[in-house]
Design a protein around this motif. Structure first.
Motif, mmCIF file in Angstrom:
data_model
loop_
_atom_site.group_PDB
_atom_site.id
_atom_site.type_symbol
_atom_site.label_atom_id
_atom_site.label_comp_id
_atom_site.label_asym_id
_atom_site.label_seq_id
_atom_site.Cartn_x
_atom_site.Cartn_y
_atom_site.Cartn_z
ATOM 1 N N SER A 1 0.811 -1.397 -0.041
ATOM 2 C CA SER A 1 -0.145 -0.009 -0.018
ATOM 3 C C SER A 1 0.848 1.255 0.013
ATOM 4 C CB SER A 1 -1.015 0.028 1.026
ATOM 5 O OG SER A 1 -0.115 0.076 2.714
ATOM 6 N N GLY A 2 2.057 1.249 0.137
ATOM 7 C CA GLY A 2 3.096 2.188 0.115
ATOM 8 C C GLY A 2 3.223 2.673 -1.520
ATOM 9 N N ALA A 3 3.890 3.846 -1.521
ATOM 10 C CA ALA A 3 4.051 4.615 -3.031
ATOM 11 C C ALA A 3 4.794 3.496 -3.834
ATOM 12 C CB ALA A 3 4.891 5.867 -2.933
ATOM 13 N N VAL A 4 5.790 2.821 -3.725
ATOM 14 C CA VAL A 4 6.260 1.873 -4.492
ATOM 15 C C VAL A 4 5.404 0.863 -4.830
ATOM 16 C CG1 VAL A 4 8.254 0.416 -5.084
ATOM 17 C CG2 VAL A 4 8.627 2.804 -3.961
ATOM 18 N N GLY A 5 4.697 0.321 -3.660
ATOM 19 C CA GLY A 5 3.905 -0.897 -3.779
ATOM 20 C C GLY A 5 2.682 -0.565 -4.685
ATOM 21 N N VAL A 6 2.243 0.628 -4.532
ATOM 22 C CA VAL A 6 1.302 0.793 -5.456
ATOM 23 C C VAL A 6 1.408 0.817 -6.893
ATOM 24 C CG1 VAL A 6 -0.461 2.759 -6.065
ATOM 25 C CG2 VAL A 6 -0.321 2.089 -3.690
ATOM 26 N N SER A 7 2.742 1.514 -7.069
ATOM 27 C CA SER A 7 2.994 1.542 -8.595
ATOM 28 C C SER A 7 3.555 0.179 -9.181
ATOM 29 C CB SER A 7 4.658 2.388 -8.595
ATOM 30 O OG SER A 7 4.857 2.775 -10.200
ATOM 31 N N VAL A 8 4.124 -1.008 -8.155
ATOM 32 C CA VAL A 8 4.196 -2.298 -8.647
ATOM 33 C C VAL A 8 2.860 -2.689 -8.861
ATOM 34 C CG1 VAL A 8 4.903 -4.580 -7.946
ATOM 35 C CG2 VAL A 8 6.353 -2.680 -7.170
ATOM 36 N N LEU A 9 1.975 -2.721 -8.115
ATOM 37 C CA LEU A 9 0.414 -3.129 -8.483
ATOM 38 C C LEU A 9 0.273 -2.650 -9.831
ATOM 39 C CD1 LEU A 9 -1.077 -2.482 -4.935
ATOM 40 C CD2 LEU A 9 -0.470 -4.711 -6.052
ATOM 41 N N GLN A 10 0.244 -1.526 -10.182
ATOM 42 C CA GLN A 10 -0.461 -1.116 -11.476
ATOM 43 C C GLN A 10 0.534 -1.699 -12.575
ATOM 44 O OE1 GLN A 10 -1.901 3.060 -11.400
ATOM 45 N NE2 GLN A 10 -0.684 2.979 -9.550
ATOM 46 N N GLN A 11 1.817 -1.486 -12.643
ATOM 47 C CA GLN A 11 2.745 -2.087 -13.659
ATOM 48 C C GLN A 11 2.470 -3.461 -13.757
ATOM 49 O OE1 GLN A 11 6.724 -0.385 -13.878
ATOM 50 N NE2 GLN A 11 6.000 1.191 -12.205
ATOM 51 N N ALA A 12 2.530 -4.207 -12.517
ATOM 52 C CA ALA A 12 2.107 -5.920 -12.694
ATOM 53 C C ALA A 12 0.911 -6.168 -13.536
ATOM 54 C CB ALA A 12 2.317 -6.301 -11.397
ATOM 55 N N ARG A 13 -0.009 -5.397 -13.044
ATOM 56 C CA ARG A 13 -1.530 -5.554 -13.539
ATOM 57 C C ARG A 13 -1.400 -5.457 -14.956
ATOM 58 N NH1 ARG A 13 -6.440 -2.130 -11.242
ATOM 59 N NH2 ARG A 13 -5.062 -0.539 -12.020
ATOM 60 N N ARG A 14 -0.883 -4.593 -15.508
ATOM 61 C CA ARG A 14 -0.824 -4.294 -17.170
ATOM 62 C C ARG A 14 -0.063 -5.350 -17.562
ATOM 63 N NH1 ARG A 14 2.057 -1.315 -19.371
ATOM 64 N NH2 ARG A 14 0.785 -0.677 -21.175
ATOM 65 N N ARG A 15 1.007 -6.082 -17.007
ATOM 66 C CA ARG A 15 1.819 -7.167 -17.656
ATOM 67 C C ARG A 15 0.966 -8.611 -17.304
ATOM 68 N NH1 ARG A 15 7.409 -4.905 -15.470
ATOM 69 N NH2 ARG A 15 8.170 -7.209 -16.069
ATOM 70 N N GLY A 16 0.162 -8.461 -16.697
ATOM 71 C CA GLY A 16 -0.663 -9.897 -16.536
ATOM 72 C C GLY A 16 0.100 -10.557 -15.486
ATOM 73 N N ILE A 17 0.706 -9.836 -14.475
ATOM 74 C CA ILE A 17 1.156 -10.791 -13.349
ATOM 75 C C ILE A 17 0.268 -10.596 -11.894
ATOM 76 C CG2 ILE A 17 3.283 -10.523 -11.689
ATOM 77 C CD1 ILE A 17 4.774 -8.869 -14.153
ATOM 78 N N ARG A 18 -0.032 -11.547 -11.449
ATOM 79 C CA ARG A 18 -0.749 -11.525 -10.199
ATOM 80 C C ARG A 18 0.008 -11.347 -9.046
ATOM 81 N NH1 ARG A 18 -2.965 -16.488 -6.659
ATOM 82 N NH2 ARG A 18 -4.866 -15.547 -5.780
ATOM 83 N N VAL A 19 -0.530 -10.191 -8.288
ATOM 84 C CA VAL A 19 0.305 -9.869 -6.914
ATOM 85 C C VAL A 19 -0.601 -10.173 -5.806
ATOM 86 C CG1 VAL A 19 1.420 -7.881 -6.008
ATOM 87 C CG2 VAL A 19 1.279 -8.057 -8.423
ATOM 88 N N ILE A 20 0.069 -10.866 -4.937
ATOM 89 C CA ILE A 20 -0.370 -10.860 -3.361
ATOM 90 C C ILE A 20 -0.105 -9.993 -2.701
ATOM 91 C CG2 ILE A 20 -1.043 -12.696 -1.842
ATOM 92 C CD1 ILE A 20 -2.166 -13.441 -4.373
ATOM 93 N N GLY A 21 -0.649 -9.004 -2.106
ATOM 94 C CA GLY A 21 0.167 -7.892 -1.351
ATOM 95 C C GLY A 21 -0.149 -8.067 0.035
ATOM 96 N N THR A 22 0.849 -7.674 0.723
ATOM 97 C CA THR A 22 0.900 -7.627 2.282
ATOM 98 C C THR A 22 0.503 -6.139 2.837
ATOM 99 O OG1 THR A 22 2.961 -7.529 2.931
ATOM 100 C CG2 THR A 22 2.415 -9.470 2.658
ATOM 101 N N ALA A 23 -0.101 -5.897 3.675
ATOM 102 C CA ALA A 23 -0.477 -4.409 4.213
ATOM 103 C C ALA A 23 -1.213 -4.573 5.474
ATOM 104 C CB ALA A 23 -1.337 -3.647 3.207
ATOM 105 N N SER A 24 -1.448 -3.354 5.851
ATOM 106 C CA SER A 24 -2.392 -3.550 7.074
ATOM 107 C C SER A 24 -3.710 -3.747 6.545
ATOM 108 C CB SER A 24 -2.383 -2.086 7.799
ATOM 109 O OG SER A 24 -2.896 -1.056 6.893
ATOM 110 N N GLU A 25 -4.590 -3.876 7.619
ATOM 111 C CA GLU A 25 -6.083 -4.375 7.593
ATOM 112 C C GLU A 25 -6.779 -2.961 6.695
ATOM 113 O OE1 GLU A 25 -8.997 -6.636 6.481
ATOM 114 O OE2 GLU A 25 -7.492 -7.469 7.885
ATOM 115 N N ASP A 26 -6.558 -1.771 7.252
ATOM 116 C CA ASP A 26 -6.985 -0.690 6.840
ATOM 117 C C ASP A 26 -6.461 -0.321 5.523
ATOM 118 O OD1 ASP A 26 -7.823 -0.094 9.154
ATOM 119 O OD2 ASP A 26 -6.393 1.273 10.222
#
Length: 311
Positions: free
Chosen positions: A152-177
């Motif tokens: 959920s951090g700045a780098v993480g949010v960018s990873v999520l978006q770039q990975a989604r565009r490339r068809g990579i499934r991401v399981i992300g750890t973050a706080s419940e909030d």
């Protein structure tokens, strides 16, 4: 002279001082930018947190900005070509961005997409290029499932978006909030803490191709080592201390290979953001004179998005 922030000594955030700084006239290959927004990153305060080479002092703070070209050197074009006084631009891999104006190499200046406001543009490239390099060094490809710590951090949010565009499934750890943030940008959320390895195994029974650590905790490293046998496919940008003993990869923007990769990635990320395919969530802006307060907020580790200083 303009107002800008410097660290006259190495130390914590409180050493920073707002002073009059010189802005040189741009020579050939240089551009002067009137700063409208300065991006803020943890790397900013880490830059002056510790050091022994006093010849580096005072440290001018800030790696990325967005603004308007105030002057341009003779026979000079910005990175994508062209460039004229009054053009809206962003710049990354510069120094001294926490200022009203800054003169920088033209090769580090890019046209700002009209779809991005200045705080977004000022915060695009440090996080974005770091995220791109993390995916690159582990060789993540379409169809892979990867785990991302600090999703959920700045780098993480960018990873999520770039990975989604490339068809990579991401399981992300973050706080419940932060579950909503992870899911908004294409990840599958799980909370960190006791039992993390088991939860991750349940979410990906066929295993993980790679692990990306953007948070730096021992838990993140321990779980990554347990889930990914090939340690060249584990990368951290935050836990450097264990890398030599445990054999995983670490990357820093100051490393020559990293610097070259991130420089090459800049225009592509700008194009994606301009096309609405890469968002930069901005949580809050501060007046330039409140940089110390803003850095305290940033260092709290829970800013809820990017921060920007507005001269």
């Amino acid at each position: 002279m303009v107002k800008g922030w410097i660290a006259p000594e190495f130390g914590d955030i409180e050493v920073l001082r707002m002073v009059d700084v010189d802005v040189s006239e741009p020579q050939t290959g240089e551009v002067t930018i009137k700063v409208v927004a300065a991006g803020m990153n943890p790397a900013d305060y880490k830059h002056f947190a510790a050091g022994s080479d006093r010849s580096q002092l005072p440290v001018r703070v800030g790696y990325e900005v967005a603004g308007v070209i105030a002057a341009i050197g003779q026979e000079t074009e910005i990175a994508p070509g062209g460039g004229a006084v009054g053009d809206e631009v962003l710049a990354f891999r510069i120094s001294g961005g926490y200022a009203e104006s800054v003169t920088v190499p033209a090769r580090d200046v890019f046209a700002k997409p009209p779809s991005l406001d200045f705080p977004q543009a000022a915060n695009l490239l440090l996080a974005g290029t770091t995220a791109a390099e993390m995916l690159h060094v582990v060789g993540a490809e379409s169809g892979d499932t990867i785990v991302l710590h600090g999703a959920s951090g700045a780098v993480g949010v960018s990873v999520l978006q770039q990975a989604r565009r490339r068809g990579i499934r991401v399981i992300g750890t973050a706080s419940e909030d932060s579950a909503g943030v992870v899911e908004q940008f294409g990840g599958v959320h799980t909370v960190y803490g006791e039992g993390l390895e088991g939860r991750l195994r349940e979410l990906a029974p066929d295993g993980y191709a790679a692990a990306l650590d953007a948070v730096g905790t021992d838990e993140a490293i321990d779980v990554s080592l347990a889930l990914v046998a090939d340690r060249t496919r584990i990368v951290s940008i935050a836990n450097f201390a264990r890398a030599e003993d445990d054999g995983y990869r670490v990357i820093r923007g100051s490393d020559p290979d990293s610097a070259a990769f991130r420089d090459d990635a800049r225009q592509g990320l700008i194009d994606l953001a301009g096309a609405g395919q890469l968002e930069v969530p901005v949580a809050r802006t501060f007046p330039l004179e409140d940089a110390v307060e803003a850095l305290r907020f940033l260092s709290s580790q829970h800013p809820g998005g990017k921060l920007a200083l507005l001269p």
